[in-house]
Design an enzyme around this catalytic site. Structure first.
Site, PDB file in Angstrom:
ATOM      1  N   HIS A  17     -21.997 -19.836  23.707  1.00  0.00           N
ATOM      2  CA  HIS A  17     -23.091 -20.182  24.737  1.00  0.00           C
ATOM      3  C   HIS A  17     -24.214 -19.251  25.090  1.00  0.00           C
ATOM      4  O   HIS A  17     -23.965 -18.188  25.543  1.00  0.00           O
ATOM      5  CB  HIS A  17     -22.149 -20.525  26.115  1.00  0.00           C
ATOM      6  CG  HIS A  17     -23.210 -20.996  27.245  1.00  0.00           C
ATOM      7  ND1 HIS A  17     -22.937 -22.458  27.822  1.00  0.00           N
ATOM      8  CD2 HIS A  17     -24.432 -20.583  27.771  1.00  0.00           C
ATOM      9  CE1 HIS A  17     -23.942 -22.595  28.726  1.00  0.00           C
ATOM     10  NE2 HIS A  17     -24.603 -21.546  28.656  1.00  0.00           N
ATOM     11  N   HIS A  19     -28.614 -18.478  25.420  1.00  0.00           N
ATOM     12  CA  HIS A  19     -29.980 -18.941  25.706  1.00  0.00           C
ATOM     13  C   HIS A  19     -30.862 -17.922  24.800  1.00  0.00           C
ATOM     14  O   HIS A  19     -31.033 -16.750  25.222  1.00  0.00           O
ATOM     15  CB  HIS A  19     -30.117 -18.875  27.081  1.00  0.00           C
ATOM     16  CG  HIS A  19     -29.569 -19.829  28.043  1.00  0.00           C
ATOM     17  ND1 HIS A  19     -29.990 -21.218  28.286  1.00  0.00           N
ATOM     18  CD2 HIS A  19     -28.155 -19.520  28.463  1.00  0.00           C
ATOM     19  CE1 HIS A  19     -28.894 -21.656  28.789  1.00  0.00           C
ATOM     20  NE2 HIS A  19     -27.728 -20.719  29.188  1.00  0.00           N
ATOM     21  N   LEU A  20     -31.699 -18.678  23.838  1.00  0.00           N
ATOM     22  CA  LEU A  20     -32.556 -17.793  22.954  1.00  0.00           C
ATOM     23  C   LEU A  20     -33.980 -18.070  23.538  1.00  0.00           C
ATOM     24  O   LEU A  20     -34.955 -17.330  23.110  1.00  0.00           O
ATOM     25  CB  LEU A  20     -32.648 -17.817  21.632  1.00  0.00           C
ATOM     26  CG  LEU A  20     -31.232 -17.480  20.974  1.00  0.00           C
ATOM     27  CD1 LEU A  20     -31.154 -17.698  19.415  1.00  0.00           C
ATOM     28  CD2 LEU A  20     -31.157 -15.897  21.019  1.00  0.00           C
ATOM     29  N   ARG A  21     -34.339 -18.897  24.267  1.00  0.00           N
ATOM     30  CA  ARG A  21     -35.783 -19.451  24.843  1.00  0.00           C
ATOM     31  C   ARG A  21     -36.482 -19.711  23.601  1.00  0.00           C
ATOM     32  O   ARG A  21     -36.125 -20.092  22.235  1.00  0.00           O
ATOM     33  CB  ARG A  21     -36.405 -18.251  25.482  1.00  0.00           C
ATOM     34  CG  ARG A  21     -35.507 -17.804  26.801  1.00  0.00           C
ATOM     35  CD  ARG A  21     -34.923 -18.882  27.671  1.00  0.00           C
ATOM     36  NE  ARG A  21     -34.251 -18.363  28.748  1.00  0.00           N
ATOM     37  CZ  ARG A  21     -33.399 -18.626  29.687  1.00  0.00           C
ATOM     38  NH1 ARG A  21     -33.119 -20.117  29.442  1.00  0.00           N
ATOM     39  NH2 ARG A  21     -32.923 -18.105  30.657  1.00  0.00           N
ATOM     40  N   ASN A  45     -31.939 -25.986  26.475  1.00  0.00           N
ATOM     41  CA  ASN A  45     -32.785 -26.139  27.847  1.00  0.00           C
ATOM     42  C   ASN A  45     -34.329 -25.681  27.831  1.00  0.00           C
ATOM     43  O   ASN A  45     -34.574 -24.858  28.559  1.00  0.00           O
ATOM     44  CB  ASN A  45     -31.920 -25.720  29.059  1.00  0.00           C
ATOM     45  CG  ASN A  45     -31.760 -24.086  29.111  1.00  0.00           C
ATOM     46  OD1 ASN A  45     -31.387 -23.686  28.065  1.00  0.00           O
ATOM     47  ND2 ASN A  45     -31.516 -23.566  30.328  1.00  0.00           N
ATOM     48  N   LYS A 102     -25.134 -31.305  24.976  1.00  0.00           N
ATOM     49  CA  LYS A 102     -25.041 -30.540  26.283  1.00  0.00           C
ATOM     50  C   LYS A 102     -25.461 -31.358  27.542  1.00  0.00           C
ATOM     51  O   LYS A 102     -26.391 -32.058  27.419  1.00  0.00           O
ATOM     52  CB  LYS A 102     -25.927 -29.074  26.269  1.00  0.00           C
ATOM     53  CG  LYS A 102     -25.977 -28.271  27.459  1.00  0.00           C
ATOM     54  CD  LYS A 102     -24.769 -27.582  27.577  1.00  0.00           C
ATOM     55  CE  LYS A 102     -24.731 -27.314  29.212  1.00  0.00           C
ATOM     56  NZ  LYS A 102     -24.896 -25.624  29.374  1.00  0.00           N
ATOM     57  N   HIS A 139     -22.130 -28.234  31.685  1.00  0.00           N
ATOM     58  CA  HIS A 139     -22.526 -27.644  32.759  1.00  0.00           C
ATOM     59  C   HIS A 139     -21.958 -28.050  34.146  1.00  0.00           C
ATOM     60  O   HIS A 139     -22.249 -29.002  34.584  1.00  0.00           O
ATOM     61  CB  HIS A 139     -24.003 -27.284  33.059  1.00  0.00           C
ATOM     62  CG  HIS A 139     -24.406 -26.477  34.203  1.00  0.00           C
ATOM     63  ND1 HIS A 139     -24.892 -25.123  34.044  1.00  0.00           N
ATOM     64  CD2 HIS A 139     -24.035 -26.614  35.420  1.00  0.00           C
ATOM     65  CE1 HIS A 139     -25.097 -24.599  35.134  1.00  0.00           C
ATOM     66  NE2 HIS A 139     -24.532 -25.526  35.967  1.00  0.00           N
ATOM     67  N   HIS A 177     -19.082 -21.682  30.541  1.00  0.00           N
ATOM     68  CA  HIS A 177     -19.140 -20.667  31.839  1.00  0.00           C
ATOM     69  C   HIS A 177     -18.486 -20.931  33.115  1.00  0.00           C
ATOM     70  O   HIS A 177     -18.944 -21.022  34.237  1.00  0.00           O
ATOM     71  CB  HIS A 177     -20.626 -20.155  32.235  1.00  0.00           C
ATOM     72  CG  HIS A 177     -21.521 -21.514  32.273  1.00  0.00           C
ATOM     73  ND1 HIS A 177     -21.378 -22.430  33.172  1.00  0.00           N
ATOM     74  CD2 HIS A 177     -22.753 -21.508  31.478  1.00  0.00           C
ATOM     75  CE1 HIS A 177     -22.333 -23.261  32.975  1.00  0.00           C
ATOM     76  NE2 HIS A 177     -23.105 -22.886  32.272  1.00  0.00           N
ATOM     77  N   LEU A 222     -26.113 -18.959  37.207  1.00  0.00           N
ATOM     78  CA  LEU A 222     -25.263 -20.317  37.495  1.00  0.00           C
ATOM     79  C   LEU A 222     -24.241 -20.381  36.566  1.00  0.00           C
ATOM     80  O   LEU A 222     -24.647 -20.312  35.331  1.00  0.00           O
ATOM     81  CB  LEU A 222     -26.279 -21.238  37.816  1.00  0.00           C
ATOM     82  CG  LEU A 222     -27.211 -21.188  39.213  1.00  0.00           C
ATOM     83  CD1 LEU A 222     -28.445 -22.249  39.047  1.00  0.00           C
ATOM     84  CD2 LEU A 222     -26.230 -21.347  40.410  1.00  0.00           C
ATOM     85  N   ASP A 250     -23.524 -16.798  27.766  1.00  0.00           N
ATOM     86  CA  ASP A 250     -24.422 -17.349  28.696  1.00  0.00           C
ATOM     87  C   ASP A 250     -25.790 -16.091  28.890  1.00  0.00           C
ATOM     88  O   ASP A 250     -26.384 -16.272  29.985  1.00  0.00           O
ATOM     89  CB  ASP A 250     -23.780 -17.968  29.949  1.00  0.00           C
ATOM     90  CG  ASP A 250     -24.952 -18.839  30.793  1.00  0.00           C
ATOM     91  OD1 ASP A 250     -25.724 -19.202  29.944  1.00  0.00           O
ATOM     92  OD2 ASP A 250     -24.722 -18.777  31.931  1.00  0.00           O
ATOM     93  N   HIS A 254     -34.547 -13.837  31.399  1.00  0.00           N
ATOM     94  CA  HIS A 254     -35.681 -14.351  32.262  1.00  0.00           C
ATOM     95  C   HIS A 254     -36.566 -12.752  32.473  1.00  0.00           C
ATOM     96  O   HIS A 254     -36.138 -11.712  32.584  1.00  0.00           O
ATOM     97  CB  HIS A 254     -35.340 -14.753  33.753  1.00  0.00           C
ATOM     98  CG  HIS A 254     -34.492 -16.056  33.617  1.00  0.00           C
ATOM     99  ND1 HIS A 254     -35.298 -17.207  33.637  1.00  0.00           N
ATOM    100  CD2 HIS A 254     -33.453 -16.448  33.863  1.00  0.00           C
ATOM    101  CE1 HIS A 254     -34.362 -18.050  33.754  1.00  0.00           C
ATOM    102  NE2 HIS A 254     -33.370 -17.524  33.902  1.00  0.00           N
ATOM    103  N   ALA A 266     -32.233 -17.829  37.838  1.00  0.00           N
ATOM    104  CA  ALA A 266     -30.638 -17.748  37.408  1.00  0.00           C
ATOM    105  C   ALA A 266     -30.312 -17.303  36.154  1.00  0.00           C
ATOM    106  O   ALA A 266     -30.831 -17.758  35.207  1.00  0.00           O
ATOM    107  CB  ALA A 266     -30.010 -18.931  37.800  1.00  0.00           C
TER     108      ALA A 266
HETATM  109  C1  NCD Z   1     -29.236 -20.509  32.497  1.00  0.00           C
HETATM  110  C2  NCD Z   1     -30.663 -20.285  32.139  1.00  0.00           C
HETATM  111  O1  NCD Z   1     -31.377 -19.344  32.630  1.00  0.00           O
HETATM  112  O2  NCD Z   1     -31.076 -21.208  31.270  1.00  0.00           O
HETATM  113  N1  NCD Z   1     -29.068 -19.594  33.803  1.00  0.00           N
HETATM  114  C3  NCD Z   1     -27.745 -19.232  33.990  1.00  0.00           C
HETATM  115  O3  NCD Z   1     -27.956 -18.769  35.148  1.00  0.00           O
HETATM  116  N2  NCD Z   1     -26.633 -19.161  33.588  1.00  0.00           N
HETATM  117  C4  NCD Z   1     -28.809 -21.724  32.523  1.00  0.00           C
HETATM  118  C5  NCD Z   1     -27.367 -22.054  32.694  1.00  0.00           C
HETATM  119  O4  NCD Z   1     -26.693 -21.762  31.807  1.00  0.00           O
HETATM  120  O5  NCD Z   1     -26.917 -22.528  33.913  1.00  0.00           O
HETATM  121 ZN    ZN Z   2     -26.331 -21.211  30.237  1.00  0.00          ZN
END
Ligand code: NCD
Ligand code: ZN
Length: 347
Positions: A17, A19-21, A45, A102, A139, A177, A222, A250, A254, A266
């Site tokens: 899990h 996030h690479l943006r 996302n 997802k 989620h 998560h 989150l 996860d 940011h 988050a």
């Molecule tokens: C994640 C995000 O910033 O994309 N944020 C987080 O707090 N985990 C989104 C997510 O997995 O809920």
């Molecule tokens: Zn996530």
């Protein structure tokens, strides 16, 4: 007394899990994950979200370009919406491009506005996924404003997940998560089609770390960290050698100014030091021998993929490891303790 263990070699780990943006942030964070992990389930996302197979294929190319020569396989996911097309999902899965879909309840977290409001609308897609064995990553939080944020995961299990599993039997589900003892117990009771990812930070922080003595925005993520008893339950699940719990960092970068903000985003950025911190946690639990299952074996087993050929060697140094506090404009997760475990080599 036997001498303390000071090194550990495991098959190269995966992150189930991540996030690479996109854009500049992708350039910053993709090499960090690729340095340690052989594969990662890539969260969809983005803005706009990765909804179609064509979008996932294009995003995969951008990720591969960002990691350069590193050996790293992005395992793509599609963002489920109420208008997702079952044929497109099936084609993307059958081509090998997409490894999961997802489910974000609309409004649950960062960039989740296009998520699902009415589960009935996505049942045809879920039934098709059950037929072809494509996992659904969930989620697991309700978004109803009347439900307290600390209860949203437990309420989701009762009011959404349990009915969903009855409605679409045979659907393979990963509860993403997890943050509560209820979720860990639910997964244990759920049979072979149900698994869960656990993050590094939820093994380390509880809600006091975030809120006592001043608000610490870099611990806000989150699902939000819960009481200590839940952190301990997660540690038990992660380090206990149970096959249906595995690592999903996860890691969710940011920019620091959007975290340290009147309405902070988050997400914790843990990709850089996750393996060191996990070695620290597993050693504390007397379970260094279980790290291999959690980080390298249980995930591939659930996803029906081979364990990686390469290896990672971790060593315990005499002095604490110094991690950078930031990478570009992203603040690296600070566990609040010194760690002596270091990734020596990843082959
Ligand atoms: C994640 C995000 O910033 O994309 N944020 C987080 O707090 N985990 C989104 C997510 O997995 O809920
Ligand atoms: Zn996530």
């Amino acid at each position: 007394m036997a001498a303390a263990q000071t090194s550990l070699t495991i098959p190269r780990p995966d992150d189930w899990h991540l996030h690479l943006r996109d854009g500049a942030m992708l350039q910053t964070v993709a090499p960090v994950s690729a340095a340690h992990f052989a594969r990662a389930i890539i969260m969809p996302n983005l803005v706009p979200p990765v909804v179609t197979g064509a979008q996932a294929a294009a995003y995969r190319e951008r990720i591969l370009a960002a990691v350069g020569k590193a050996q790293f396989e992005p395992l793509m996911t599609l963002y489920l919406t109420e208008t997702t097309n079952a044929d497109d999902v099936a084609a993307a899965a059958e081509s090998g491009l997409v490894k999961a879909v997802k489910l974000y309840p609309a409004g649950a977290t960062t960039n989740s506005d296009a998520g699902v409001r009415d589960i009935e609308k996505v049942v045809p897609v879920l039934e098709r996924m059950a037929q072809i064995g494509l996992p659904l990553c969930v989620h697991g939080e309700v978004t109803n404003g009347e439900i307290d944020i600390f209860d949203r995961e437990a309420v989701f299990i009762e009011t959404v997940l349990e009915p969903l599993r009855k409605r679409v039997p045979g659907l393979r589900i990963v509860m993403e998560h997890i943050t509560t003892a209820q979720a860990a117990d639910y997964v244990r009771s759920g049979g072979d089609n149900l698994a869960a990812t656990i993050t590094t930070h939820h093994l380390i922080i509880n809600r006091n770390h975030m809120l006592v003595g001043g608000i610490r925005p870099h611990y806000y993520c989150l699902p939000v960290a819960k009481r200590e008893e839940h952190r301990l339950a997660l540690r038990k699940a992660a380090t206990g050698g149970e096959a249906r719990f595995f690592l999903g960092t996860d890691s969710a970068p940011h920019p620091t100014d959007l975290k340290e903000n009147a309405c902070g985003c988050a997400g914790c950025f843990t990709a850089l030091n996750t393996m060191s911190l996990l070695a620290h946690v597993f050693e504390e639990e007397g379970a260094l021998d279980k790290l291999e299952g959690f980080a390298s074996r249980n995930g591939p087993a659930f996803y029906g993929l081979p364990v990686n050929d390469g290896t990672m060697r971790l060593v315990k140094r005499d002095k604490p490891v110094n991690f950078p506090a930031t990478i570009a404009d992203v603040t690296v997760f600070d566990p609040g303790f010194e760690t002596f475990w270091d990734v020596e080599t990843t082959i």
